[in-house]
Design a protein around this motif. Sequence first.
Motif, PDB file in Angstrom:
ATOM      1  N   GLU A 296      -4.062  25.387  -3.416  1.00 26.40           N
ATOM      2  CA  GLU A 296      -2.653  25.514  -3.783  1.00 26.40           C
ATOM      3  C   GLU A 296      -1.993  24.151  -3.915  1.00 26.40           C
ATOM      4  O   GLU A 296      -2.460  23.177  -3.339  1.00 26.40           O
ATOM      5  CB  GLU A 296      -1.906  26.304  -2.691  1.00 26.40           C
ATOM      6  N   ILE A 297      -0.879  24.124  -4.636  1.00 26.86           N
ATOM      7  CA  ILE A 297      -0.082  22.892  -4.738  1.00 26.86           C
ATOM      8  C   ILE A 297       1.025  22.995  -3.694  1.00 26.86           C
ATOM      9  O   ILE A 297       1.770  23.976  -3.677  1.00 26.86           O
ATOM     10  CB  ILE A 297       0.529  22.765  -6.152  1.00 26.86           C
ATOM     11  N   THR A 298       1.120  22.005  -2.824  1.00 26.95           N
ATOM     12  CA  THR A 298       2.136  22.074  -1.769  1.00 26.95           C
ATOM     13  C   THR A 298       3.236  21.044  -2.016  1.00 26.95           C
ATOM     14  O   THR A 298       3.000  19.990  -2.619  1.00 26.95           O
ATOM     15  CB  THR A 298       1.532  21.800  -0.372  1.00 26.95           C
ATOM     16  N   MET A 299       4.443  21.359  -1.537  1.00 26.94           N
ATOM     17  CA  MET A 299       5.561  20.413  -1.659  1.00 26.94           C
ATOM     18  C   MET A 299       5.265  19.135  -0.870  1.00 26.94           C
ATOM     19  O   MET A 299       5.671  18.044  -1.275  1.00 26.94           O
ATOM     20  CB  MET A 299       6.867  21.053  -1.155  1.00 26.94           C
ATOM     21  N   ALA A 300       4.532  19.289   0.244  1.00 26.68           N
ATOM     22  CA  ALA A 300       4.198  18.118   1.067  1.00 26.68           C
ATOM     23  C   ALA A 300       3.346  17.131   0.260  1.00 26.68           C
ATOM     24  O   ALA A 300       3.580  15.915   0.274  1.00 26.68           O
ATOM     25  CB  ALA A 300       3.469  18.553   2.331  1.00 26.68           C
ATOM     26  N   GLU A 301       2.386  17.686  -0.474  1.00 25.21           N
ATOM     27  CA  GLU A 301       1.503  16.861  -1.312  1.00 25.21           C
ATOM     28  C   GLU A 301       2.323  16.178  -2.416  1.00 25.21           C
ATOM     29  O   GLU A 301       2.176  14.975  -2.678  1.00 25.21           O
ATOM     30  CB  GLU A 301       0.445  17.807  -1.906  1.00 25.21           C
ATOM     31  N   ILE A 302       3.216  16.959  -3.049  1.00 27.73           N
ATOM     32  CA  ILE A 302       4.048  16.409  -4.126  1.00 27.73           C
ATOM     33  C   ILE A 302       4.891  15.249  -3.588  1.00 27.73           C
ATOM     34  O   ILE A 302       4.942  14.167  -4.183  1.00 27.73           O
ATOM     35  CB  ILE A 302       4.944  17.523  -4.737  1.00 27.73           C
ATOM     36  N   GLU A 303       5.536  15.469  -2.441  1.00 32.87           N
ATOM     37  CA  GLU A 303       6.416  14.428  -1.877  1.00 32.87           C
ATOM     38  C   GLU A 303       5.638  13.167  -1.519  1.00 32.87           C
ATOM     39  O   GLU A 303       6.099  12.048  -1.757  1.00 32.87           O
ATOM     40  CB  GLU A 303       7.163  14.978  -0.660  1.00 32.87           C
ATOM     41  N   LYS A 304       4.451  13.353  -0.963  1.00 32.39           N
ATOM     42  CA  LYS A 304       3.625  12.198  -0.575  1.00 32.39           C
ATOM     43  C   LYS A 304       3.226  11.376  -1.809  1.00 32.39           C
ATOM     44  O   LYS A 304       3.372  10.149  -1.830  1.00 32.39           O
ATOM     45  CB  LYS A 304       2.389  12.694   0.188  1.00 32.39           C
ATOM     46  N   ASN A 305       2.761  12.054  -2.854  1.00 36.16           N
ATOM     47  CA  ASN A 305       2.345  11.341  -4.070  1.00 36.16           C
ATOM     48  C   ASN A 305       3.530  10.702  -4.783  1.00 36.16           C
ATOM     49  O   ASN A 305       3.393   9.629  -5.395  1.00 36.16           O
ATOM     50  CB  ASN A 305       1.630  12.292  -5.029  1.00 36.16           C
ATOM     51  N   LEU A 306       4.682  11.366  -4.691  1.00 32.14           N
ATOM     52  CA  LEU A 306       5.858  10.806  -5.371  1.00 32.14           C
ATOM     53  C   LEU A 306       6.323   9.520  -4.707  1.00 32.14           C
ATOM     54  O   LEU A 306       6.866   8.635  -5.374  1.00 32.14           O
ATOM     55  CB  LEU A 306       6.994  11.829  -5.403  1.00 32.14           C
ATOM     56  N   GLN A 307       6.129   9.425  -3.399  1.00 28.70           N
ATOM     57  CA  GLN A 307       6.510   8.174  -2.722  1.00 28.70           C
ATOM     58  C   GLN A 307       5.742   7.000  -3.302  1.00 28.70           C
ATOM     59  O   GLN A 307       6.304   5.941  -3.583  1.00 28.70           O
ATOM     60  CB  GLN A 307       6.247   8.284  -1.225  1.00 28.70           C
ATOM     61  N   VAL A 308       4.451   7.205  -3.505  1.00 25.92           N
ATOM     62  CA  VAL A 308       3.608   6.156  -4.097  1.00 25.92           C
ATOM     63  C   VAL A 308       4.025   5.906  -5.549  1.00 25.92           C
ATOM     64  O   VAL A 308       4.259   4.769  -5.971  1.00 25.92           O
ATOM     65  CB  VAL A 308       2.112   6.579  -4.057  1.00 25.92           C
ATOM     66  N   GLY A 309       4.134   6.999  -6.311  1.00 26.56           N
ATOM     67  CA  GLY A 309       4.424   6.895  -7.738  1.00 26.56           C
ATOM     68  C   GLY A 309       5.795   6.303  -8.025  1.00 26.56           C
ATOM     69  O   GLY A 309       5.941   5.471  -8.918  1.00 26.56           O
ATOM     70  N   MET A 310       6.788   6.730  -7.269  1.00 25.72           N
ATOM     71  CA  MET A 310       8.155   6.255  -7.543  1.00 25.72           C
ATOM     72  C   MET A 310       8.315   4.780  -7.179  1.00 25.72           C
ATOM     73  O   MET A 310       9.096   4.072  -7.802  1.00 25.72           O
ATOM     74  CB  MET A 310       9.203   7.114  -6.821  1.00 25.72           C
ATOM     75  N   SER A 311       7.585   4.309  -6.183  1.00 23.00           N
ATOM     76  CA  SER A 311       7.708   2.875  -5.885  1.00 23.00           C
ATOM     77  C   SER A 311       7.122   2.055  -7.038  1.00 23.00           C
ATOM     78  O   SER A 311       7.649   1.000  -7.399  1.00 23.00           O
ATOM     79  CB  SER A 311       7.111   2.511  -4.530  1.00 23.00           C
ATOM     80  N   LYS A 312       6.067   2.584  -7.673  1.00 25.53           N
ATOM     81  CA  LYS A 312       5.534   1.912  -8.865  1.00 25.53           C
ATOM     82  C   LYS A 312       6.537   2.011 -10.023  1.00 25.53           C
ATOM     83  O   LYS A 312       6.712   1.060 -10.789  1.00 25.53           O
ATOM     84  CB  LYS A 312       4.213   2.565  -9.293  1.00 25.53           C
TER      85      LYS A 312
END
Length: 244
Positions: A217-233
Amino acid sequence: MTLAIIGGTGLTQISDLDITGQQTLDTPYGKPSADYVFGEMNGKKLIFLARHGNPHRIPPHKINYRANIWGLKQLGVTDIVAVAAVGGIAKQMAPGHLAIPDQIIDYSYGREHTFFADNLEHVNHIDFSEPYSALLRKRIIQAAHNADIMITASGTYGCTQGPRLETIAEIRRMAQDKCDLVGMTGMPEASLARELEINYANLSVVANWGAGIVPGEITMAEIEKNLQVGMSKAIALLQAITLL
Ligand code: HPA
């Protein structure tokens, strides 16, 4: 050039922006998602708008895209870099990755999607063969190169209705349609900008693999974690754009 940044999920405000002002606007189409924030980055003026509101509370299908874009035009904006969280479909679109798509397929429905609806003197059909501004895309790609930020410099963005994520079969169909990325806010934002003759490009930040691309499944926790990395880039890339 007057540059605006529309921030998506994970980018409700930009901490690197020296804020100089803020403006509430009303438009013939209703209220924009949030106040327009004026600021400077590396000495360059820009305008920021939180697409989902600040705090983040407006789901993709409820965003007043027309008001948001109309307001930016009203403020004299000529160029929009639209940051958006997406799911990855193509192999290279792994979570945390950045992409500057060059094509769109619109699977959304029931959204107020045009300024050309009422009291028309004539019917206007905008050209949308190339949905994003080639010039602005080139600038972003150059900025990424200058700052040594890895991006994929093309791709097809598929816009779904949301707010739910897709089924595995829907993503399979989108892959067959040759979509590389899946998001919920790319349309009608891009075509509304074109209608008002604003240069518009999308900076996609991959938050997760699209449904069924990897097991589970796709979890919000996973989305938030990856977005932290992606958004800083993404913020580093925005910085590089203001240095051009
Ligand atoms: N699908 C649609 N929109 C998204 C996704 C997704 O998997 N992830 C982030 N935005």
